[in-house]
Design a protein around this motif. Structure first.
Motif, PDB file in Angstrom:
ATOM      1  N   GLY A  45     -18.583  -5.713   1.241  1.00 20.32           N
ATOM      2  CA  GLY A  45     -18.072  -5.116   2.397  1.00 20.32           C
ATOM      3  C   GLY A  45     -16.812  -5.497   2.904  1.00 20.32           C
ATOM      4  O   GLY A  45     -16.364  -4.943   3.862  1.00 20.32           O
ATOM      5  N   LYS A  46     -16.204  -6.634   2.551  1.00 22.89           N
ATOM      6  CA  LYS A  46     -14.806  -7.078   2.954  1.00 22.89           C
ATOM      7  C   LYS A  46     -13.865  -6.054   2.808  1.00 22.89           C
ATOM      8  O   LYS A  46     -13.800  -5.727   1.656  1.00 22.89           O
ATOM      9  CB  LYS A  46     -14.110  -8.460   2.492  1.00 22.89           C
ATOM     10  N   GLN A  47     -13.067  -5.674   3.912  1.00 20.06           N
ATOM     11  CA  GLN A  47     -11.644  -4.725   3.707  1.00 20.06           C
ATOM     12  C   GLN A  47     -10.689  -5.314   3.551  1.00 20.06           C
ATOM     13  O   GLN A  47     -10.327  -6.374   4.317  1.00 20.06           O
ATOM     14  CB  GLN A  47     -12.004  -3.894   4.984  1.00 20.06           C
ATOM     15  N   LEU A  48      -9.626  -4.923   2.682  1.00 16.87           N
ATOM     16  CA  LEU A  48      -8.388  -5.647   2.580  1.00 16.87           C
ATOM     17  C   LEU A  48      -7.300  -4.497   2.459  1.00 16.87           C
ATOM     18  O   LEU A  48      -7.810  -3.379   2.038  1.00 16.87           O
ATOM     19  CB  LEU A  48      -8.284  -6.297   1.425  1.00 16.87           C
ATOM     20  N   ILE A  49      -6.171  -4.551   3.107  1.00 16.37           N
ATOM     21  CA  ILE A  49      -4.997  -3.622   2.913  1.00 16.37           C
ATOM     22  C   ILE A  49      -4.503  -4.200   1.367  1.00 16.37           C
ATOM     23  O   ILE A  49      -4.280  -4.929   0.919  1.00 16.37           O
ATOM     24  CB  ILE A  49      -3.696  -3.884   3.635  1.00 16.37           C
ATOM     25  N   ASP A  50      -4.381  -2.906   0.587  1.00 17.83           N
ATOM     26  CA  ASP A  50      -3.825  -3.002  -0.771  1.00 17.83           C
ATOM     27  C   ASP A  50      -2.411  -3.101  -0.697  1.00 17.83           C
ATOM     28  O   ASP A  50      -1.753  -1.856  -0.991  1.00 17.83           O
ATOM     29  CB  ASP A  50      -4.359  -2.069  -1.753  1.00 17.83           C
ATOM     30  N   GLY A  51      -1.715  -4.336  -0.571  1.00 12.31           N
ATOM     31  CA  GLY A  51      -0.576  -4.271  -0.459  1.00 12.31           C
ATOM     32  C   GLY A  51       0.351  -4.148  -2.064  1.00 12.31           C
ATOM     33  O   GLY A  51       1.560  -4.251  -2.075  1.00 12.31           O
ATOM     34  N   CYS A 426       1.432   6.076   1.734  1.00  9.63           N
ATOM     35  CA  CYS A 426       0.629   6.764   2.560  1.00  9.63           C
ATOM     36  C   CYS A 426       0.559   5.678   3.929  1.00  9.63           C
ATOM     37  O   CYS A 426       0.128   6.074   4.927  1.00  9.63           O
ATOM     38  CB  CYS A 426      -0.729   7.118   2.529  1.00  9.63           C
ATOM     39  N   CYS A 427       0.870   4.366   3.704  1.00 10.08           N
ATOM     40  CA  CYS A 427       0.803   3.393   4.513  1.00 10.08           C
ATOM     41  C   CYS A 427       1.374   3.810   5.875  1.00 10.08           C
ATOM     42  O   CYS A 427       2.239   4.437   6.088  1.00 10.08           O
ATOM     43  CB  CYS A 427       1.496   1.984   4.209  1.00 10.08           C
ATOM     44  N   THR A 428       0.623   3.553   7.219  1.00  9.14           N
ATOM     45  CA  THR A 428       0.980   3.733   8.419  1.00  9.14           C
ATOM     46  C   THR A 428       1.694   2.508   9.084  1.00  9.14           C
ATOM     47  O   THR A 428       1.816   1.380   8.141  1.00  9.14           O
ATOM     48  CB  THR A 428      -0.256   3.638   9.308  1.00  9.14           C
ATOM     49  N   GLU A 429       2.534   2.627   9.818  1.00 12.48           N
ATOM     50  CA  GLU A 429       3.315   1.619  10.563  1.00 12.48           C
ATOM     51  C   GLU A 429       2.451   0.323  10.843  1.00 12.48           C
ATOM     52  O   GLU A 429       2.928  -0.773  10.495  1.00 12.48           O
ATOM     53  CB  GLU A 429       4.051   1.973  11.864  1.00 12.48           C
ATOM     54  N   ALA A 430       1.346   0.418  11.422  1.00 13.04           N
ATOM     55  CA  ALA A 430       0.217  -0.603  11.744  1.00 13.04           C
ATOM     56  C   ALA A 430      -0.311  -1.028  10.358  1.00 13.04           C
ATOM     57  O   ALA A 430      -0.403  -2.403  10.527  1.00 13.04           O
ATOM     58  CB  ALA A 430      -1.073   0.080  12.411  1.00 13.04           C
ATOM     59  N   GLU A 431      -0.399  -0.528   9.379  1.00 13.68           N
ATOM     60  CA  GLU A 431      -0.860  -1.088   8.037  1.00 13.68           C
ATOM     61  C   GLU A 431       0.384  -2.023   7.511  1.00 13.68           C
ATOM     62  O   GLU A 431       0.366  -3.130   6.876  1.00 13.68           O
ATOM     63  CB  GLU A 431      -1.175  -0.092   6.986  1.00 13.68           C
ATOM     64  N   ILE A 432       1.869  -1.422   7.528  1.00 14.27           N
ATOM     65  CA  ILE A 432       2.882  -2.335   7.181  1.00 14.27           C
ATOM     66  C   ILE A 432       2.989  -3.546   7.879  1.00 14.27           C
ATOM     67  O   ILE A 432       3.381  -4.615   7.383  1.00 14.27           O
ATOM     68  CB  ILE A 432       4.152  -1.267   7.300  1.00 14.27           C
TER      69      ILE A 432
END
Length: 458
Positions: A45-51, A426-432
């Motif tokens: 269930g851990k969520q991560l941003i896929d950089g 598709c990354c948002t500003e917040a995700e970057i």
């Protein structure tokens, strides 16, 4: 946490690519369960941003229903169609046409593969056929660039110039040659762009002379060397090398498996580099990684030479899954997404990413920041003046990856302390911004690593 039985099944049966088999057995697998946009979720269930967009490939991001529906619709209508025997399918024909229309110059002919490695292998076969058809069969020598990556197949791995892909495999072959990389941060001629370009031109001239000008078939280069550490050449490097190949009468192959389909901004980095190669190899972003597919773009003069050389005979090169209709249907849908906003968003997000990573230059471990578009790297050192790499004892590839993971970020951590970034377009500003913030936290934790602290004191 996901069940131990799954971990044990993985240990017992699944051979992982580019892995320490014993190391993986010891550590066990991390199971990814789902993904949406730029976020992946593991089985706990851990969520991560896929950089890193999977493996530089999920350019469009995860969970696009339009892509899923395109694949499902095609599977219902025609799940497979061979391209042998003069047969074909509408998606493959249309995708080849759409790609040729967008490719630079006269790269009007497209051969579909399963991925990047067999796209590179295909160019080797086509190039050999081309020179034999021209009556120059002695042209059987190939040149690539140190720290370059051109696949993990037997032939492609020989063109690849990374030690891990050679050790224990009996490659490269004696017909595969290398010239030094343009690697600006650690170039023997310094960091002046023109000096680096001149050094590379001189190195290619020397190598061709050493081999014999009448023996050399082709030169391979990536617009940005991805697996070598995201090494960005000086502006004009690709154009200068392409022009020299034309002067020397050898074919030029731009390997865009990583850089293609918006990774650096446009659909093809070669467009930005103002070149028309004789071949372009692509994969990854072609289908955004949703299904396997690669492509070889072939210039008109190459295609015509091969076709004329064969005459009525068969050109004996093919794959069972070449021009697969489901992959082609996905490719068509992904192309629509790129051109309906994703490329534009990627340019904006890439500028924000580079600005954010540049803000980390003040960190005690950051020696270099480099990149173009949504493709970037930070190189870590323990001495900025001497550019001393992180010590091997600090196990940068494993420990930094683990720290980033715990901080909710997936990146590529190379063994030499380079951190690689290739987020979805598709990354948002917040995700970057989160990628940058989580990177800084990871760097701070790395600064406290006992082996790094010891190296800093040395």
């Amino acid at each position: 946490m996901y069940s131990n039985s799954l971990i044990e099944l993985d240990r017992a049966h699944l051979v992982h690519p580019v892995a320490s088999y014993r190391g993986h057995e010891k550590l066990g697998v991390r199971v990814l369960a789902s993904a949406k946009g730029a976020t992946v979720t593991d089985a706990s269930g851990k969520q991560l941003i896929d950089g890193f967009a999977g493996l530089w490939c999920v350019n469009a991001g995860y969970g696009h229903e339009a892509i899923v529906e395109a694949a499902a619709r095609q599977m219902r209508e025609l799940p497979y169609a061979t391209a042998y025997f003069g047969l074909g399918s509408e998606p493959a024909i249309r995708l080849a046409s759409e790609l040729a229309e967008r490719a630079p110059g006269d790269l009007n002919h497209v051969y579909f593969t399963l991925g990047g490695s067999d796209a590179v292998d295909s160019t080797i076969r086509f190039i050999r056929y081309y020179w034999i058809a021209r009556g120059e069969p002695q042209r059987d020598q190939f040149i690539s660039v140190e720290q370059g990556y051109h696949g993990s197949s037997t032939v492609g791995a020989g063109l690849t110039a990374l030690p891990a892909f050679h050790a224990g495999f009996g490659i490269p072959f004696d017909w595969q040659h290398k010239i030094p990389s343009h690697y600006a941060y650690r170039n023997r001629v310094g960091e002046d762009p023109q000096a680096i370009i001149e050094a590379s031109l001189a190195a290619l001239r020397r190598k061709v002379e050493e081999i014999g000008p009448e023996r050399v078939a082709a030169f391979y280069a990536e617009p940005i060397q991805g697996s070598g550490g995201v090494l960005v050449p000086p502006k004009g490097w690709m154009k200068a090398m392409r022009e020299l190949c034309r002067e020397l009468g050898i074919l030029f192959v731009a390997d865009e498996v990583i850089t293609g389909f918006g990774r650096t901004g446009p659909l093809f980095a070669s467009t930005e580099d103002e070149i028309v190669p004789d071949f372009i190899t692509t994969a990854k972003g072609l289908t955004s990684g949703y299904v396997p597919m690669g492509a070889v773009f072939m210039a008109d003069h190459v295609y015509q030479t091969i076709a004329d050389g064969a005459g009525a005979s068969t050109v004996g090169h093919g794959y069972t899954y070449s021009a697969h209709p489901v992959s082609a249907a996905v490719g068509l849908e992904v192309l629509k997404l790129y051109e309906n906003g994703l490329l534009e968003n990627g340019v904006k997000a890439g500028a924000r990413l580079m600005e954010g990573l540049e803000s980390l230059r003040d960190h005690p471990l950051v020696g270099d920041v480099r990149g173009r578009g949504m493709l970037a790297a930070i190189e870590l050192v323990v001495d900025k003046a001497r550019k001393t790499p992180l010590p091997a004892a600090a196990e940068p590839a494993r420990r930094i990856f683990d720290r980033a993971w715990e901080n909710g970020l997936v990146i590529r951590a190379f063994a030499n302390g380079v951190l690689g970034y290739a987020p979805p377009l598709c990354c948002t500003e917040a995700e970057i911004d989160a990628i940058v913030e989580r990177t800084r936290a990871t760097l701070d934790e790395t600064l406290e690593d006992p082996d790094v602290r010891q190296a800093l004191k040395a």
